[in-house]
Motif scaffolding. Structure first.
Motif, PDB file in Angstrom:
ATOM      1  N   ASN A  33       0.671  -1.007  -0.038  1.00  0.00           N
ATOM      2  CA  ASN A  33      -0.060   0.040   0.077  1.00  0.00           C
ATOM      3  C   ASN A  33       0.866   1.186   0.145  1.00  0.00           C
ATOM      4  OD1 ASN A  33      -2.660  -1.112  -0.161  1.00  0.00           O
ATOM      5  ND2 ASN A  33      -2.649  -1.448   1.964  1.00  0.00           N
ATOM      6  N   GLY A  34       2.161   0.911   0.248  1.00  0.00           N
ATOM      7  CA  GLY A  34       3.207   2.283   0.147  1.00  0.00           C
ATOM      8  C   GLY A  34       2.869   3.151   1.298  1.00  0.00           C
ATOM      9  N   GLU A  35       2.719   2.730   2.479  1.00  0.00           N
ATOM     10  CA  GLU A  35       2.693   3.607   3.526  1.00  0.00           C
ATOM     11  C   GLU A  35       3.973   4.541   3.700  1.00  0.00           C
ATOM     12  OE1 GLU A  35      -0.261   3.978   4.350  1.00  0.00           O
ATOM     13  OE2 GLU A  35      -1.115   1.935   4.178  1.00  0.00           O
ATOM     14  N   SER A  36       4.234   5.575   4.503  1.00  0.00           N
ATOM     15  CA  SER A  36       5.005   6.473   4.394  1.00  0.00           C
ATOM     16  C   SER A  36       6.400   5.606   4.890  1.00  0.00           C
ATOM     17  CB  SER A  36       4.705   7.541   5.444  1.00  0.00           C
ATOM     18  OG  SER A  36       4.529   7.055   6.651  1.00  0.00           O
TER      19      SER A  36
ATOM     20  N   ARG B 288       8.065   4.419   1.518  1.00  0.00           N
ATOM     21  CA  ARG B 288       8.363   5.318   0.441  1.00  0.00           C
ATOM     22  C   ARG B 288       9.678   5.145  -0.351  1.00  0.00           C
ATOM     23  NH1 ARG B 288       8.335  10.497   3.347  1.00  0.00           N
ATOM     24  NH2 ARG B 288       6.100   9.912   3.820  1.00  0.00           N
ATOM     25  N   LEU B 289      10.719   5.029   0.523  1.00  0.00           N
ATOM     26  CA  LEU B 289      12.049   5.246  -0.020  1.00  0.00           C
ATOM     27  C   LEU B 289      12.438   3.596  -0.619  1.00  0.00           C
ATOM     28  CD1 LEU B 289      14.084   7.082   2.529  1.00  0.00           C
ATOM     29  CD2 LEU B 289      13.086   7.922   0.520  1.00  0.00           C
TER      30      LEU B 289
ATOM     31  N   VAL C  27      -2.162   4.807  -8.398  1.00  0.00           N
ATOM     32  CA  VAL C  27      -1.683   5.240  -6.898  1.00  0.00           C
ATOM     33  C   VAL C  27      -0.340   5.124  -6.451  1.00  0.00           C
ATOM     34  CG1 VAL C  27      -2.221   4.985  -4.443  1.00  0.00           C
ATOM     35  CG2 VAL C  27      -4.261   5.201  -6.447  1.00  0.00           C
TER      36      VAL C  27
ATOM     37  N   ARG D 230       2.103   4.838  -8.468  1.00  0.00           N
ATOM     38  CA  ARG D 230       2.988   5.456  -9.594  1.00  0.00           C
ATOM     39  C   ARG D 230       3.142   7.095  -8.984  1.00  0.00           C
ATOM     40  NH1 ARG D 230       4.336   5.196 -14.689  1.00  0.00           N
ATOM     41  NH2 ARG D 230       3.171   3.304 -15.012  1.00  0.00           N
ATOM     42  N   MET D 231       2.267   7.552  -8.038  1.00  0.00           N
ATOM     43  CA  MET D 231       2.764   8.697  -7.332  1.00  0.00           C
ATOM     44  C   MET D 231       3.777   8.754  -6.744  1.00  0.00           C
ATOM     45  SD  MET D 231      -1.033  10.270  -6.045  1.00  0.00           S
ATOM     46  CE  MET D 231      -1.825   8.945  -5.171  1.00  0.00           C
ATOM     47  N   TYR D 232       4.464   7.354  -6.346  1.00  0.00           N
ATOM     48  CA  TYR D 232       5.760   7.478  -5.668  1.00  0.00           C
ATOM     49  C   TYR D 232       7.031   7.739  -6.389  1.00  0.00           C
ATOM     50  CZ  TYR D 232       3.413   6.213  -1.192  1.00  0.00           C
ATOM     51  OH  TYR D 232       2.821   6.085   0.048  1.00  0.00           O
TER      52      TYR D 232
ATOM     53  N   VAL E 158       2.335  11.931  -1.215  1.00  0.00           N
ATOM     54  CA  VAL E 158       1.512  10.902  -1.925  1.00  0.00           C
ATOM     55  C   VAL E 158       0.690  10.610  -0.758  1.00  0.00           C
ATOM     56  CG1 VAL E 158       1.971   8.483  -2.738  1.00  0.00           C
ATOM     57  CG2 VAL E 158       3.522  10.063  -3.434  1.00  0.00           C
ATOM     58  N   ASP E 159       1.107  10.566   0.489  1.00  0.00           N
ATOM     59  CA  ASP E 159       0.106   9.864   1.487  1.00  0.00           C
ATOM     60  C   ASP E 159      -1.221  11.002   1.423  1.00  0.00           C
ATOM     61  OD1 ASP E 159       1.851   7.701   2.256  1.00  0.00           O
ATOM     62  OD2 ASP E 159       2.839   9.071   3.286  1.00  0.00           O
TER      63      ASP E 159
ATOM     64  N   LYS F  69      -3.125  10.276  -1.716  1.00  0.00           N
ATOM     65  CA  LYS F  69      -3.459   9.132  -1.754  1.00  0.00           C
ATOM     66  C   LYS F  69      -4.889   8.769  -0.814  1.00  0.00           C
ATOM     67  CE  LYS F  69      -1.154   5.761   0.072  1.00  0.00           C
ATOM     68  NZ  LYS F  69       0.033   4.873   0.368  1.00  0.00           N
TER      69      LYS F  69
ATOM     70  N   ARG G 291      -8.661   7.788  -1.922  1.00  0.00           N
ATOM     71  CA  ARG G 291      -9.012   6.624  -1.475  1.00  0.00           C
ATOM     72  C   ARG G 291     -10.485   6.762  -0.737  1.00  0.00           C
ATOM     73  NH1 ARG G 291      -4.063   4.131   2.244  1.00  0.00           N
ATOM     74  NH2 ARG G 291      -3.319   2.678   0.599  1.00  0.00           N
TER      75      ARG G 291
ATOM     76  N   LEU H  80      -8.548   7.905 -11.330  1.00  0.00           N
ATOM     77  CA  LEU H  80      -7.464   8.762 -11.550  1.00  0.00           C
ATOM     78  C   LEU H  80      -6.935   8.735 -13.115  1.00  0.00           C
ATOM     79  CD1 LEU H  80      -4.755   8.604  -8.847  1.00  0.00           C
ATOM     80  CD2 LEU H  80      -5.934  10.510  -9.485  1.00  0.00           C
TER      81      LEU H  80
ATOM     82  N   PRO I  17      -0.068  11.969 -10.475  1.00  0.00           N
ATOM     83  CA  PRO I  17       1.038  13.133 -10.085  1.00  0.00           C
ATOM     84  C   PRO I  17       2.145  12.486  -9.539  1.00  0.00           C
ATOM     85  CG  PRO I  17      -0.903  13.148  -8.353  1.00  0.00           C
ATOM     86  CD  PRO I  17      -1.024  12.015  -9.531  1.00  0.00           C
ATOM     87  N   GLU I  18       3.210  12.240 -10.180  1.00  0.00           N
ATOM     88  CA  GLU I  18       4.414  11.701  -9.849  1.00  0.00           C
ATOM     89  C   GLU I  18       5.292  12.673  -8.669  1.00  0.00           C
ATOM     90  OE1 GLU I  18       6.574  10.447 -13.154  1.00  0.00           O
ATOM     91  OE2 GLU I  18       5.348   8.885 -13.411  1.00  0.00           O
ATOM     92  N   MET I  19       5.302  12.093  -7.399  1.00  0.00           N
ATOM     93  CA  MET I  19       5.619  13.421  -6.425  1.00  0.00           C
ATOM     94  C   MET I  19       6.963  12.571  -5.649  1.00  0.00           C
ATOM     95  SD  MET I  19       2.005  14.688  -5.025  1.00  0.00           S
ATOM     96  CE  MET I  19       1.276  13.140  -4.925  1.00  0.00           C
ATOM     97  N   GLY I  20       7.122  11.451  -5.768  1.00  0.00           N
ATOM     98  CA  GLY I  20       8.400  10.775  -5.189  1.00  0.00           C
ATOM     99  C   GLY I  20       8.177  10.706  -3.751  1.00  0.00           C
TER     100      GLY I  20
END
Lengths: 250, 388
Positions: free
Chosen positions: A103-106, A109-110, A150, A152-154, B263-264, B267, B271, B279, B283-286
């Motif tokens: 789910n890509g929680e904070s 992220r890395l 969702v 891809r935002m990362y 992103v959180d 997201k 959600r 979507l 948006p690519e925010m890294g």
């Protein structure tokens, strides 16, 4: 088709198994622990590995030892995450296709950036969306890129510095990050772990923060650099102390 | 419980962050008080002819330094080397100015030491400066005790140098009074350090309580949802309500962070609407994170804009992100019938309320020309940090 599902949450694992078995002719092996997953990948042949990123039992135990100060950067094994499984799947048996299922929680992220940038992971699927796992597995089988919008935002924006440019340019600076992730915050103590003087650590902090701010412009340029760098290292200790990341960058 | 409290240690990260936040303004205040002390000394003490201007100029220099450290980092926040330089400067200035006083005037009246506060005021800050860090208390205490003793006995050395160790009772009385004040100022600093630790503990407890409350509340919602499904209610309806609750709880937890992941935030806002929102682009925010103050406004802004997309914009959204310098730019474009400029400009509308909160932080919300596919196109801008 043999699928290895590495997931420690029973409900999520069960839903994934049902979803995959209903939609694909496959045999799903569920493994709740990355250590066991590494063993199975070496012993057995799988076509697909669906891998969660962090494993609670392992993380909680490591965090307990980290807070007690009993973790050393020279320990044979640091924090184990899904990165280890993704890497093992790629190296042990190159024909195994991988799906990052998170789910890509904070605090992941890395890890996600590392999976994409350094491990070449091209299929990423969120856990919370029903039906998306099958699409992701099919994409992996067909060797196509598939990243859920969702997740891809990362991905970093164009022109943003990479993880490598930010954290892996110097082994000394990386060791400083790792020392701070261990919970050590004083220049002298960091220097002792890294093998340099406190002055070297202190003088390097401005450069470390400058790279961090370029990577994440939300970090502040105000105030003493050590405080901001320590805050970031503490928030992302799972990444800086990741065993696979250490294996790639010493 | 595996947290730091369980191990009987302070939360060093939180403690360091709080102390560093306190140190920065204190540096400026201390320099300002030193400047005042120098000017007052020029007015009240007797100096050799022409020396008074040196004292006044020194006062002005200290005032300028006080203003400078408000905008730049001061000696304490630059590290130990600068801190020790400052301490050395305090001793040198006191020694030099004692030589500029009228002969025989230094500490000779039995009521303290001229320019005494010049060294005593910084002692307050040095009392909560993290010498050697928060974990090596022995080292810190050694440095602090050494500093207090050095400051307290420094006038004795000055008198010795000025009078070749010909000390009178009045001199000793002045030095004794000065030493008492040195201890008092130091204890004031320790009191501030103590308050700092209490503040950290309170902040941590409040955070823990809010987590417990949020999770407890969420747990009761899940239990209630399970019971409602058991009693025959439509699981889809119960699920939708649970999704709304989850969004609210996640939002609460997310916005507790010092910096929240960009992103959180996006997201979470996406959600909330589940399958009702698609979507069209990501948006690519890294790994960008956003300071809490800006994160709160951005989260509310995106929630409002995406709700509009679901309610009026057809449920599909093109969400683009770019970072222009240190300003975040979000372009939100839907595929609905569009938004009339009059409706957007209505002062009572959600849009204008959102715009006001963005403008307050240096951002804006503007209605843009829709693209070839029509729909409402809005641009939200927000700097990552407010200008000083």
């Amino acid at each position: 088709m043999r699928v290895l599902l590495v997931e420690d949450e029973g409900v999520a694992a069960q839903m994934a198994v049902t979803e995959l078995r209903d939609a694909l002719p496959c045999e799903v092996t569920v493994v709740p622990d990355p250590v066991e997953a590494l063993t199975r990948l070496h012993r057995e042949r799988f076509d697909i590995a669906v891998v969660d990123m962090l494993y609670q039992a392992h993380s909680v135990e490591f965090e307990r030892r980290r807070r007690l100060g009993s973790v050393r950067l020279t320990d044979p094994r640091l924090h184990l995450s899904g990165l280890a499984v993704l890497h093992a799947a790629r190296t042990a048996t190159p024909e195994v296709r991988t799906v990052l299922w998170t789910n890509g929680e904070s605090n992941r992220r890395l890890h996600m950036l590392f999976a994409r940038e350094q491990l070449g992971c091209r299929v990423m699927c969120p856990k919370d969306a029903v039906g998306k796992l099958v699409t992701a597995v099919r994409a992996a089988v067909d060797e196509q890129d598939h990243v859920d919008p969702v997740l891809r935002m990362y991905f970093p924006p164009a022109n943003a510095p990479t993880l490598a440019e930010t954290f892996f340019t110097s082994s000394t600076r990386l060791a400083v990050w790792r020392a701070m992730a261990l919970g050590v915050h004083e220049h002298a103590a960091i220097g002792k772990i890294v093998g340099v003087t406190a002055g070297t650590v202190r003088r390097g902090m401005d450069a470390i923060r400058a790279k961090l701010v370029a990577f994440d412009p939300g970090c502040t340029e105000d105030g003493p650099p050590t405080a901001e760098v320590v805050r970031y290292a503490s928030q992302n200790w799972q990444f800086f102390l990741d065993d696979t990341v250490r294996g790639f960058h010493r | 419980m595996t947290g730091p409290a369980a191990l009987g240690r302070p939360d060093v990260v939180l403690l360091a962050a709080t102390t560093n936040k306190l140190l920065k303004p204190f540096e400026a205040v201390v320099l300002l008080l030193q400047a005042t002390n120098l000017v007052m000394s020029a007015v009240n003490d007797r100096y050799r002819p022409g020396a008074i201007w040196i004292v006044v100029v020194l006062g002005i220099v200290h005032l300028a330094l006080a203003v400078l450290v408000l905008y730049q980092r001061g000696p304490l926040t630059r590290g130990h080397a600068w801190t020790f330089t400052w301490i050395a400067m305090i001793f040198v200035v006191q020694l030099a100015l004692a030589h500029l006083l009228a002969p025989g005037d230094f500490a000779s009246y039995g009521n303290g030491v001229p320019l005494g506060n010049y060294a005593l005021i910084p002692l307050t800050v040095f009392a909560f400066y993290p010498w050697g860090g928060f974990r090596s208390s022995r080292q810190r205490w050694a440095i602090e005790c050494g500093l207090v003793v050095a400051v307290a006995l420094h006038p004795l050395l000055i008198i010795g140098l000025l009078r070749r160790w010909d000390l009178t009772t009045m001199h000793l009385r002045s030095v004794a009074l000065y030493a008492v004040w040195a201890v008092v100022w130091f204890l004031v600093g320790k009191g501030i350090a103590w308050l700092c630790r209490i503040a950290v503990q309170v902040e941590k407890e409040a955070l823990t309580r809010s987590y417990e409350a949020a999770l407890g509340d969420f747990h009761s919602h899940v239990e209630s949802a399970a019971r409602r499904i058991d009693s025959g209610q439509d699981p889809r309806e119960v699920g939708r309500e649970l999704r709304e609750t989850t969004y609210q709880r996640r939002r609460q937890l997310l916005l507790q962070e010092h910096n929240a992941g960009a992103v959180d935030i996006v997201k979470n806002a996406v959600r909330l609407h589940g399958d009702q929102l698609t979507l069209l682009s990501s948006p690519e925010m890294g790994a960008l994170t956003i300071p809490r103050e800006q994160a709160i406004v951005l989260e509310q802004g995106l929630a409002d804009l995406l709700k509009n997309v679901v309610d009026h914009g057809g449920g599909a959204v093109d969400l683009k992100f770019a970072l222009h310098g240190a300003t975040m730019v979000f372009d939100v474009t839907d595929r609905g019938p569009g938004l009339a400029p009059g409706t957007f400009a209505d002062p009572a509308s959600n849009m204008q309320r959102l715009r006001a909160s963005l403008v307050a932080l240096g951002g804006d919300l503007v209605l843009r020309e829709p693209g070839p596919e029509g729909g409402a196109a809005l641009r939200l801008t927000l700097p990552l940090r407010a200008d000083r």
